[in-house]
Every structure is written in C-alpha cells, then in structure tokens.
Design an enzyme around this catalytic site. Sequence first.
Site, PDB file in Angstrom:
ATOM      1  N   TRP A  83       0.838  -1.197   0.000  1.00  0.00           N
ATOM      2  CA  TRP A  83       0.000   0.000   0.000  1.00  0.00           C
ATOM      3  C   TRP A  83       0.875   1.249   0.000  1.00  0.00           C
ATOM      4  O   TRP A  83       0.572   2.232  -0.658  1.00  0.00           O
ATOM      5  CB  TRP A  83      -0.956  -0.014   1.204  1.00  0.00           C
ATOM      6  CG  TRP A  83      -2.178  -0.879   0.970  1.00  0.00           C
ATOM      7  CD1 TRP A  83      -2.240  -1.946   0.130  1.00  0.00           C
ATOM      8  CD2 TRP A  83      -3.468  -0.740   1.567  1.00  0.00           C
ATOM      9  NE1 TRP A  83      -3.500  -2.479   0.166  1.00  0.00           N
ATOM     10  CE2 TRP A  83      -4.277  -1.772   1.037  1.00  0.00           C
ATOM     11  CE3 TRP A  83      -4.035   0.149   2.488  1.00  0.00           C
ATOM     12  CZ2 TRP A  83      -5.618  -1.928   1.407  1.00  0.00           C
ATOM     13  CZ3 TRP A  83      -5.368  -0.015   2.862  1.00  0.00           C
ATOM     14  CH2 TRP A  83      -6.149  -1.038   2.326  1.00  0.00           C
TER      15      TRP A  83
ATOM     16  N   ASP B  71       4.361  -0.633  11.009  1.00  0.00           N
ATOM     17  CA  ASP B  71       4.015  -2.056  11.143  1.00  0.00           C
ATOM     18  C   ASP B  71       4.793  -2.693  12.273  1.00  0.00           C
ATOM     19  O   ASP B  71       5.851  -2.221  12.674  1.00  0.00           O
ATOM     20  CB  ASP B  71       4.270  -2.832   9.848  1.00  0.00           C
ATOM     21  CG  ASP B  71       3.489  -4.139   9.816  1.00  0.00           C
ATOM     22  OD1 ASP B  71       2.396  -4.128   9.225  1.00  0.00           O
ATOM     23  OD2 ASP B  71       3.942  -5.137  10.397  1.00  0.00           O
TER      24      ASP B  71
ATOM     25  N   LYS C 266      -9.255  -2.320   6.816  1.00  0.00           N
ATOM     26  CA  LYS C 266      -9.737  -3.691   6.625  1.00  0.00           C
ATOM     27  C   LYS C 266     -10.707  -4.037   7.742  1.00  0.00           C
ATOM     28  O   LYS C 266     -10.505  -3.667   8.896  1.00  0.00           O
ATOM     29  CB  LYS C 266      -8.548  -4.661   6.649  1.00  0.00           C
ATOM     30  CG  LYS C 266      -8.953  -6.098   6.414  1.00  0.00           C
ATOM     31  CD  LYS C 266      -7.763  -7.029   6.370  1.00  0.00           C
ATOM     32  CE  LYS C 266      -7.015  -6.899   5.072  1.00  0.00           C
ATOM     33  NZ  LYS C 266      -5.909  -7.877   4.962  1.00  0.00           N
TER      34      LYS C 266
END
Lengths: 377, 1135
Positions: free
Chosen positions: A55, A121, A213
């Site tokens: 992304w 992340d 998501k």
Amino acid sequence: MGKSSKDKRDAYYRLAKEQGWRARSAYKLLQLDEEFNLFEDVTRVVDLCAAPGSWSQVLSRILIKGEKFGRTGWQDRQERDRQYVYGDEVGKAHGGIHEVEAVGEEKELKPREGVKIVAIDLQPMSPLDGITTLRADITHPSTIPLLLQALDPETFDPAATSAPHPVDLVLSDGAPDVTGLHDLDIYVQSQLLWAALNLALCVLKPGGKFVAKIFRGKDVDLLFAQLKLVFERVRVAKPRSSRASSIEAFVVCEGFRPPEGFKASLDNPLGAGATLPANPDMAKEKTKPYRKMREDGIIELEFGSEDEDTQGDIRWVAPFLACGDLSAYDSDASYHLPKDRQSLDPIQPPTAPPYKRALEMRKAAGGAYGKTKGMST
Amino acid sequence: MSASLRHECIRVPVTALAFCDKLLLVAEGNFVNILHHENSALLATQQIFDSQAIHGITVCFETASETVVIFWGGSLLLLGHLKYTSSLPLLDVENLHEPRPQFQLSQVVEAPDWILDLSFCPTVNSVLGDQTRPRTAAVITAHNALLEVHIVYHGTTSQGAFMSKSDSIELSISELTASSRCILYSGHLLWLSNGRVLVAAGTAFGEILVWSWIRGQGSSSNAKLHHIFTGHEGSVFGVRISEEVTFSDRSSPGRLLASCSDDRSIRIWDISELPAASFSKSPQEGADALHVRETGFGANTLDLEDSNTVCLAIGWGHSSRVWTVRFLGTSPPTRQDINAIQLISTGEDATSRLWNITSQNTGNRDGSGQAYSFTMRQVGTATYHSGKNVWSLAVLNSSDGAKKIVTGAADSKIITYHLSSSHSQDTVPASPAHTTSKAIDLFRSYAFIDERSFIFTTNSGTLFPADTTIVSNDTNPNIQKYERLHQTPDLKGYSISAGSALLKAAFLAGSSGTIYIDSKVAGIFLQPASQDAQKQPMTLLTTSVGSKTAQLISVDLSSSPEPCVLQKLAVPLPQLTPGFIVTSMALVRVFPVNNYLFIGSRTGCIAIYTVPKAQQATADGESLQITLSKVVGGVHGKEAVTSMIWIPSELDFGSQIGYLLSVGRDGSCAVLFLDLTHHNSELVHRTALPFGPNIEGVCINQGNLMIYGFRGTKFVLYSEATEEEVMAIECGGAHRTWDFSPGNSHPGGTFVWTQASNMHVFTFTEASHVVLRNGGHGREIKAAAVSPPIPAHGRNVQLVATGAEDTDIKIFEYTSGDSASAPNIHCLRTLRKHTTGIQHLQWSEDGEYLFSSGGCEEFYMWRIRMLPVIGVGAVCETVCAPESEIADLRIVSFAARRQEGTAVNAKPGFVISMVYSDSTVRIYTYNGGLISNKWRLLATGTYLTSCLTQCVFLDPMISYPAQTHDFLTSGTDGHIAFWSLPKQESTADPVQVHHTSRTKLHQSTVKTLTYQHISPDTALLITGGDDGAVGLTLIRKNDKATPMLSRLLIPRAHASAVTASAIISLLDPARFQMATSGNDQRVILWEITIEEDAVRVEKLGGVSTAVADVSSMVVLDGGARVLVCGVGMQVWRIS
C-alpha cells in the site's frame, strides 16, 4: 505450494510480480481508489499495518512519483493486464488485441507537493523512497507520540495529543494472526480497527478519510454504527482482488466530523473499547424503509434499520459496494496460462514464518522432532 | 401469521470445559451442556448468552447440594447456580423422570473489554459466616487490565437459602488497573494471597509480561511489573503459572511459567523470584512495561534484565500452533524421570501432548546450541480428535492421584482419557498388562486358544502355552517360566498356527506337514467363530505351497479322548484367476441344503464355493464335491482379502441371502450382497478406513463391528460402528509375527507380537479414550444436502450429507429426541475419497445416489443404501475423469438429474451440468448400465472469465427437443446466466454451448442459490450475495432469448455475505416461507407471497447462530426443522 502453482491459482499474485508490487494487496487499494477516488487532493497519509509495504508502494507511486493509476490510468492498464493474464488466445476472444498506448507514466509524472507518508508495522519493512517507516504496535499507546513525531519531526511537541498538521487519509490493511476461533479473530481484527481509528482521531483533519480492513462477520454492524458516528459517509467495499471466500472487506469512511469539543486523548484512548464516547452531536444513523424500482429494473426493498438494534446495542448495516471493474479478473477464478510462461520470483520474499525454527528442528530430528525413539515404553 | 425458530441441537467447536463434581460442563457456542462424565449421559443443555460464545467456565464453589460457576465469553459474564435435587449429585441417569439439572442464571454483566481469564479470590473467614462462598474474582482483559468482579448473594443467611429468583445473585465489576492498549492473546491469573494477584500475559509479538497487583489501603493499589520474557517468535497463545513446585536441586520451592506460541514451541520460565522492576513509576506503568518504546518483533527489550537465560526449557512437538498449556503437578517417578513436573498442551494439530519437565545440572542444548537448565520431554500424544484445533482442556484430579483429562475441539467431539501413572498415553492403556520376554530362540508363531491365553512356537520347534492373566504382575518375565508343552522336529525351522479363542483350540503345522497334511503347509484358515460354533464341528482350510487345491477339514473337538477328523475335502482353487493365493476364508452353514465357502485371495478377489452337506451326499451315494460357484474380482482392488464375516439378511435369517463383509490390505472395508442360490452378487459398500492400508481382521464384539490392522508402526483396533479408534499399540509395523484376540466382555483385547526378537504382549480391557459426546467434521462444512426419506429397517430416515474442508463427506442422521434422549446429530458414515475440500453435494431425487464435487476436478457418484448391521452402505460407483490441463481446477457446483427412459440394467441415467472455477461449463451424461462409455461429454461452454459458483436445471426433466432455457448459472460477477442445451443429442463430439442471456442481480459473488418451481411455467430463484443482499427473481419461461424476469433485491438483508438459503415450506403455491443465513451468524425467516408478477416479502424474525462461516442450510422433516452448517451445525424447530 511452489510459486508456479500459486501462479495458477491467483491472477493477482502473478500480476503483482509482473508489475513490481510487493504484494497482491496493492490491487485492493488500487481498486478501492478506482471506486472512491481516495487520493483526490491527498498529500499527507498514514499507512498502518503496512508491511510488506504494497500500500505504501501505491502511495509512493501516486503521490511521490506522480504516476497515474486512477480511472484513466486503470482502463489502459486493464487491457494490457488482460492480455498478460489470459494470453493471446483469450485476448482475441475478447475483441482482439489492440495496441495499447503506454499511458506515459514517465511523460506525465506529476509529483504532488508537500507529500508526507508515514508507514507503521509490527514487522520490519524494507524502506521506500520518501516514506517514513516505523516499527511499532498500533495498539500500543506509545505509538501515538512516535507517529506524531514522524509526521512533524521539526515541530514535535511531546505533550501534544494531536498533529499540528493533520493528515488527509489514514489507511489500515492490518489483519491479525487468524486462529480459527471466529469470534476471537473478529474481536482482534476489530481492535486493530479501533487502534487505527484511535490514531486517526489524533491525526486526521476534519473531512478526512479513513480506510481500514474489516472482517464482515458476526457483529460487524456494531462497528459500522460506531464509525458512522464520526464520519459522514460509511460504506463497505469488497475489491474484486479480495477473494470472495474471505470475510475480509474494507470500510471506507469519508467526511471525518470530529464531534464538537472532541479531543483525542492519550490517557483514555479508544483502544480497549468498542464504543465511542457518547455525544449528543453524534446522531445515530437510520436507514428508512422503502420499495423502489431501480434504473436497471430491479425492485429494491429496504426494511429500514429500526429493527437492527438488539438489546441496547446500536447496529447499522453499511451499504455495500463491490469495486474493481467487472472485467477485472477474478481472484477466485482459475486461469489458463500460456505454456511457455516463465514464473517470476516475488518482488519481496515473504517474511519468515514464526514456525520457521520449528521446521528446522523437525528436519534436524529426522522428521518428528526426535520424539519417537526410546521415549516411551 | 408468525413463525419463529426454536433451538433444538448444536454441534460447534467446544470452547470451554469444567469439571464440577460428577458433572462436566461443556461450552459449545452460547450453550452449556451438562454431562455426567462417568457415564457420558447428557443431562441438559442450556443457553447462557444471547449470541456470545462461552470462552471460560470457572467454578466458584461446589458443595454436595449446590454449585456456583461463572460463565464468561467475549466481554460478558454471568453467574450460574445449580442446585441438586435429592437424587443428585448421584445423577441417576436411568431415572429420566428426574428433573433435568438447570442453572439459575444471574443477569449478564458486561466488562469493558474481552476477558482472557477469571480467577476467584481464595475465601476468607468472615464474621457473617458463609465462609465457603467467594465474593470476588479477578479478571484479566485482552488489553492487560485487571478487573474485580463482585458477587452479591441475596438472602444467604441460611444454607440453601438461594432464592429461586434469578436475581438472588448479582455481579458487578470494578477496575483494578487501567488497560494498557497493548493487545494480548493470552492471560492467566493466580491469587498469591487475598490481596495480591499474579498476572501472566502473552502479547501478539512474542512477549510475555509477568506483573502483580497488590491491594493497598482504601482505594489505593499498586501494580508491579516483574518480568518481560522474550524469545517466542510468534504470538503467545497460552500462558500458565504453576502452583508452587519443588525442584530437586533447590532447597526452596519455586514457581514456573509455561507459554505456548505461534512458533510451535512451549517454553518454561522461572518466576520463582518476583523482583519489583525499578521502572514501575506508577501503577499504570507497572502493568504497561515501559511507556514509550518501540514495540514489535525484536524491539529493544534489553533495557530489562531478563533475557533468554531465564527460559528454563523449550519443548518442540506440536506440528502447528499451540493453543493451551496446563500444569498437572509432579509426575510419579519413572525410569527416566524422577520428580518430573508434568504439563499438558493442546494445539492446532488436534492433539494434546504430555510433557515431563525435569531440572538437570548439565545444560541441555537444543539445535541452535542454546543451553537450558531444564529438560522438557514429550512423553505422550493423544490424537483422538479429527481435523484441527483442540480449543479446550480440563483436568480432574481424583483422590487416588490419578488424573482424568478431557478435551474439546473444533470437531465438537468431547474426549476423555486417563493419564496413566507411569506410562505414556501413547502406548499403554489405563490398565495395562504389558510384558516382554527374551527368547532363547526365535519366536515363530502365535495362536490364541482363549481370550487371554495363547500358544507360541519357537524356531527350535518348541510349543509353549502362555496365559497373559498370570504373567501380568511380573515385571521382568523370561521364557524359562513358560512350561514347555511339546517339542517336535516337525515344527523346527518352520511353523504356522491358527487358534480359536472361542473353541479353545489351535492348529499347528510344520515344514514336514505331519501334523495334518503331507506337504509344506502354506496356510491354515479357521472358520470365524460364531456363537453357535461350539455345537458344530470345527472347520479349517489348509493350503500347501504350490498346490492347486486346498483342503477343507472338519474336526470334531468334542470327541474323546482326542479330536478326530470328520471329513477332508479338496477345494479346487480358481485356475482362471491368475495368482490366486488364499489369504482368508469363511464358511456359511445354511440350513438345510448346502454350505457355502468363501475364499479371499491375495489379488483382491473372493471365490464362492458350494459345499454339499454330508448327509445329502451320503444319501446320493456320491462322493462330496466342492464346486466353485463364482469369483468376485476386485473387491479389494489388487490387494489381499484378509478377513471375512457373513451377515445373513435380516429378513431371511440363515438363508442364502446375506452380506459378506470383508477387509483387505487396500485399506478398505467392503460388503458384498450375495444371493447364494442364484450366484448373484453386488458390491453394496466399500469405504476407505482412516488407518491401514494393512487392514488385517474384522470381528463382531458385543454386537459391534471391530476392525484391526496397522497404521505406520502401530497396531490399531477400530470400531466401525462409532468410527472411533479403540486402541493403538506401538509395535514396529505390520511386517512381523503377531496375533490378536478380542475381549469377550470388554471392547479391548490382547495383542501379542514379535519386535526386535522379543515377544510382547499387550492386554487392554478398555479403550484408550472415551468419547463423551460424538462430534462431526474437524474443519468447516462447505456443502450440505439432505436426502428424501429413505426406508431403513421398517422406518424412514433422512440422511444429511455434509462435505467439509477436511475433504471428508459425512452422512448424518438427525434425531429430534424425546423424554429419554436428547436431540442428536449422529454421524452414520464417513466417506473418504476426495483429496480436496468439498465444493458441492447433491442427492438424486430418490435418495439412492449422492453426487459430490471438489477441487482438482474431482467428481464422484456414490450409491447409498441402508444395510443391516453395517448401517449406511456406500460405494463410489463412478468417477468423472478430469479433462483440463489446470491442475487445481475446481468443480464449484453442479446440477444432476435423472434422464427419463435411459435406464439400462436397472441403472438410471443422469445428466450432469458442472460449472468450473475457470468460467467453463461442461454437460455430461452418465449411464451406469452401459458396458463402456458410461460417461459422455455432451457439451462445453465458456461463460466469461469470472468463476462460476452455482448451477441449476430449470425444468424438472430434460426432454428433447430442449426448451430454450435449460439451466442457469451464477458467478462471482453477481450475474445469473441462462443456457440452453444442444437441440439433439449428437452422437459425435461435444458441442459448444453459449449462454443465451445474462442478468445482474448482485454486486459481487452469488454465494447461494435456491430454485423453486411454483407453476408449470414459473419458478422463483432465491439468491444470496457477498453484498449482503437477498434476491428474489421470478422466472417465466418463454421462447425468447431472455426469459421474463422480475427481480427484487433486499440490499441489507444481512450484515455480511449471504451464504445459505432454503425454502422451508410451501403454504400454498403462491405463498411460502424461506430462511437465509450468512457470515453475520444470523438466521432470518421470511414469508414470500407471489402476486401476479410481483413478489411480496415479509420478515418474520431471526435468531443468532453459533455456527460461524455458514455455508449451507437444509430443511428437515418436511419443513419442521432447519439445519445450518458451517463451522459446526445447529438445528432449529420452526414453530
């Protein structure tokens, strides 16, 4: 499963390797953009749960390099992709091959100004030009100051709870280690979404967008109802590149409207909860019942959302939008590949699985962890 | 008009278990089952939460007359109070008129977050009396917050004064520490004292936090972080703090922490010391670890003192993720381990494993050279669940020190077994008699002459008797203790034997053959003993090396002083069957005419002989002649037929009609239906067994069909009736000398074998484990189909076929229960042949055939019958051969229907339309009655490029010339498409077909499709989409390219994908009820009315289901019930 058998199973996996994406999930974001025009006037973006970084790659190529992937870019690319995936024969069956003119990504590069992209992340991520990457747990409170610092390294004030220069878009493609215990998986996924929303509340500008998501499983309507309290428009989208067999979808929230007097708080963030603080400004979304004939001749019957609440829980089912052109390929379909096709290596080797060592141990012990010999009588 | 759904039965993953005196509480979704754990009786099932699954059951206290427990799941908890009636807790199960136990439930209380563990504060003597009732419990949440739960008992001044009102107990919650937002996968609590709670917490990135909370004066309290353990390379799914343990090399007792993870390891940590880390500046930080730091894998954790050196031991063993760990206390000393601490773990690999942890002075190094101060050895594995994921575990310590383990898994089965005190669960049963003795010379053969006695021969030609009941106490037996029975040179170097436990006789033969016949004997086969066998002469079949005949010998055992041979008959072996070598025999005595002899061969065929009766022959004055009637080939492929049993047809007991059941080394169990008078035979059952391929024997033990054989290095006894392994014995594999004698009065038996020149004997009187409650598939069900009522032994059954991701097809029967039995979904048969997850299932209209499809173009057609003794008989009658070059092409769906007027030899013909994941369609005809070319490809077509998901025929019967619209398909593009078949049945190559029209219904994948004919030219199509919408389309036939359609869509019918739909009942031709379900775990009931071209819809109501990933739904009992399948099954009655 070797790389070539996976090639057969999934057109997007093949295509990602062909087009230089780190993961097939890049297409999910591209297809979401195709439907929602996500990047319009966007320069400052936070990409959460970003690894392996596909992304961020999309963001980099659109915002920093100025490549075109929008509606205009897509159609041309589509035709070339089709030829690639179906091979010549099928390509002919679909109206023949016509030379597709390169869209001139090089010619028309329009890098945007003032672009700031921060990617976060849990797993380490290979660097990407122009993108600040952080390794952190987005559910952890310590991540908020890390993010604020990364967004405004010069003017960072450790005491601040919100960004001086808010961002236009917060993305989250985070998913948990799915255990198979469905309600636990759905809970952990919802907590990732809450953690992402909590960060978004700190850094998103009014009117900004939030894409995350979401697992469309049990009680997803509770989440929709909460998101609708702070965004003008909440829709749920399933890109065609996301397999139909997966409960994964993306909630696209537009028009951030922080409630009057709302202050994001580090001491009392949303992380552990599932409801936003009650605020009279936040009107509960209602869908009214109707029966109407659509343009395509389908009669649409809406029963209204009045009966969706159960025992004090606020529920609301967000409208669904499939995205990605119908002629885009289908992540569930099997494709016939040209016989002479070369299977490419992935752009980024997959992260070593946590059980890598267990496999090594097993191999070293001759297949069964060395437990069998002389252990039991 | 109203209709509602009332829950009747559920089979979903078992997520929590708790022992409570004689009761076992079993959490299944939002329900709790109350079982008697000694006799497996299900006493009651009770709903606890509206829709939340129960994840934990903690017993608050139990007395002889009452029990109080807390149920928790998600963020909800409530208190349940069970009061025993006079007969309880003895729980007289026979007396079913006793009221069923029922919990009184408190109000549901919601915690601010997901609960990971709950633990009651040890009770303190209070001035008010009532000492036994805890009043507080601590809760750890998924964000590392500690909560306190307060229990208020109303009117409890006297014993038994619990009100019958539900509000006699109340719960309330307060926060002890704030949550830290750092998400946890696991937590465990231990009260160190009334004012101190020790917490272990496992994070998503491999860290374990150990901290404690100390109650302070007034409202103040304090949290201290003690340890941060790193080392796990994945999420920590389970943590457990031990009770105080004594180490052999330390003077003071200590405490261990066990953790298990995504990295498949179990790690043991030393938490004997609980240092107060200096960084605990505030209570909140105490629980949070350092406030500002980088988190995630490999982050800087070295700012704490802890490192890998405090990891005492690592255990590797599970083949996938490990979910739970539990300390069991100290194990009794064994040869290898003295004072070991025992631990049990369960995991994704559907096993539970037993570990011994011992301290040692010499550092133990694992593969990476890491040194550990403790050793962790796996000492047992229990593989009694199928599929994946043992989610729950409970341990019962009985007063004699024995431990009973109970596990619950995703297959919804509940298993219990005893931990033996000194042996591993792997190879030793609960009451073992396991002896080993070293022979002077080699063991040659074994033959049982009694249930637990056998004779054995050695290479020197010596014959010994052995009685396992006598030697069992001897820990170090040797062969000298056996009294030599006989020694003969005949048995020297070569001997074989066959024994009968029922007849208490054995037959032996040696190389010179002088025992019975005059050449080297290749085999002795005894007639399988039956109950009336003692009245009959003993019959044995002997074969000799190189001979084309075998000898059938009758022996009268009752004659004195010694047995005499009554008759010796020559059996001509089939000459037309190459390589016919006898591997088994069975003799049927049929009154009054003939006997029949069955001989199984090494090449998989069975020869059937007619044996005239002696008296008949004498009357005729001719010599007796055994004649070969028939050879049935390929019963076990090309592998040996190892054992056979004759089961007379129940209609005609003792007659010439019956079933011959056989097992063979192809790993299957087969049943031939035989009419012996007319020499007719038909294969009516053949399924692969879950072990093998060396299946060696079959017997009927106490009315149950038992099969035994080998799986890898183990000897396995298996119950065909329950499809459950009874015992597995590590013996080294199939290639050895062995014999097995089933138990007369118990499900076990005695197994004797040679391993590494030693003779081993293993006697077991009970199964390795007990199934407390049967289960279903071990993975999610992907397809389900229900048969029409099928006659079976004087009643009608409806068979539910389910196909799952575990590649099995199971045939279930649902029984709705009555006053004496609870509703049950019982698996009658498992069909193992597919190698991929099942995609679609369909029954033929008459219920005789079941069609199944999967990935890799697997398409099978099964003939299903109800048989006596065997139950559901299933034969895979045909396989449609794959034709594509795509290796993993899926047959996503298909439609099959009978072709009128094509039956040949009573075998019906079918037309089958299959849809594939590459967007193609293939139409086949199948005619089983034809000799060749049974399958014919009629037509192929390509839709577009999207995967097709559904297919139905539009007309009840295909007739030529065809209608314009013969079938329809739907796909991932949300459209339906109409297709027509070729107008004439061409004899040449398959024709290309194209869809005649397509129409959009859904935005994306059509996940479910139900087709209902409502009038000669009108049908209704119910569709459910990934878009959460339910579509209702009226199809009117016409001769144009596009049929007349009227489409109605309910866009937000479900909160997520709609994956199952069914028509419940037709109230009248224009009015009926339907049900839909989906990933939102709701089942919604609708009423549909058709008015002219308009469809009216009314929502009648809905319920939550505990079944996740719903894939299919079937209607039972003519619309009285609905069964939903997905991750488990649930049945509702429609009222």
